[in-house]
Motif scaffolding. Sequence first.
Motif, mmCIF file in Angstrom:
data_model
loop_
_atom_site.group_PDB
_atom_site.id
_atom_site.type_symbol
_atom_site.label_atom_id
_atom_site.label_comp_id
_atom_site.label_asym_id
_atom_site.label_seq_id
_atom_site.Cartn_x
_atom_site.Cartn_y
_atom_site.Cartn_z
ATOM 1 N N ALA A 71 -41.573 35.843 -3.716
ATOM 2 C CA ALA A 71 -42.556 34.800 -3.401
ATOM 3 C C ALA A 71 -43.901 35.080 -4.073
ATOM 4 O O ALA A 71 -44.544 34.167 -4.607
ATOM 5 N N ALA A 72 -44.317 36.341 -4.069
ATOM 6 C CA ALA A 72 -45.591 36.704 -4.710
ATOM 7 C C ALA A 72 -45.527 36.474 -6.212
ATOM 8 O O ALA A 72 -46.481 35.950 -6.807
ATOM 9 N N ALA A 73 -44.423 36.848 -6.828
ATOM 10 C CA ALA A 73 -44.281 36.650 -8.277
ATOM 11 C C ALA A 73 -44.290 35.163 -8.620
ATOM 12 O O ALA A 73 -44.956 34.744 -9.580
ATOM 13 N N VAL A 74 -43.583 34.356 -7.836
ATOM 14 C CA VAL A 74 -43.592 32.905 -8.063
ATOM 15 C C VAL A 74 -45.015 32.364 -7.908
ATOM 16 O O VAL A 74 -45.487 31.577 -8.739
ATOM 17 N N GLY A 75 -45.694 32.792 -6.857
ATOM 18 C CA GLY A 75 -47.064 32.338 -6.632
ATOM 19 C C GLY A 75 -47.996 32.702 -7.780
ATOM 20 O O GLY A 75 -48.810 31.883 -8.212
ATOM 21 N N LEU A 76 -47.862 33.923 -8.286
ATOM 22 C CA LEU A 76 -48.719 34.343 -9.402
ATOM 23 C C LEU A 76 -48.389 33.594 -10.686
ATOM 24 O O LEU A 76 -49.292 33.243 -11.456
ATOM 25 N N VAL A 77 -47.118 33.331 -10.923
ATOM 26 C CA VAL A 77 -46.741 32.535 -12.102
ATOM 27 C C VAL A 77 -47.399 31.158 -12.011
ATOM 28 O O VAL A 77 -48.000 30.675 -12.982
ATOM 29 N N PHE A 79 -50.031 30.306 -10.186
ATOM 30 C CA PHE A 79 -51.483 30.471 -10.239
ATOM 31 C C PHE A 79 -51.964 30.566 -11.693
ATOM 32 O O PHE A 79 -52.887 29.863 -12.101
ATOM 33 N N PHE A 80 -51.327 31.457 -12.453
ATOM 34 C CA PHE A 80 -51.792 31.658 -13.831
ATOM 35 C C PHE A 80 -51.380 30.518 -14.753
ATOM 36 O O PHE A 80 -52.051 30.279 -15.770
ATOM 37 N N ALA A 81 -50.329 29.776 -14.398
ATOM 38 C CA ALA A 81 -50.032 28.541 -15.135
ATOM 39 C C ALA A 81 -51.182 27.554 -14.934
ATOM 40 O O ALA A 81 -51.596 26.869 -15.877
ATOM 41 N N GLY A 82 -51.703 27.518 -13.714
ATOM 42 C CA GLY A 82 -52.874 26.677 -13.447
ATOM 43 C C GLY A 82 -54.089 27.114 -14.237
ATOM 44 O O GLY A 82 -54.854 26.282 -14.730
ATOM 45 N N ALA A 83 -54.270 28.424 -14.380
ATOM 46 C CA ALA A 83 -55.392 28.937 -15.178
ATOM 47 C C ALA A 83 -55.227 28.533 -16.643
ATOM 48 O O ALA A 83 -56.203 28.141 -17.297
#
Length: 116
Positions: A71-77, A79-83
Amino acid sequence: MFAAYVAVTVVTILATAGIAVADVARAGFVLANSAEVGVPQAWLPMLAVLKGAGAAGLLLGLLGIRLVGVAAAVGLVLFFAGALFAHVRARVFHNIAFPGGYFALAAASLVLVLGR
């Protein structure tokens, strides 16, 4: 394969936690970059919390709570796609390698945790 998972995930944790601390500290480069891509300074604390939660979740995944790590890895992917999207939307390409690098680390962590 396990060694690659551990190594990449540890690097991702350290990088993500480091940039979260920079957000909290309102480092000059963070303020300049957020202004350039149109992210209000008032968002920085929440963005830092999200990055910190992602790093903590990856750590919990390393410690054996696999679902939290995924879940954390999906969230970070995401998040940084948004960046990356924010950079493209603002046409700020001179430093797009930074969110791209974080995105690549998060994506590699996701692929490796799913491969376990």
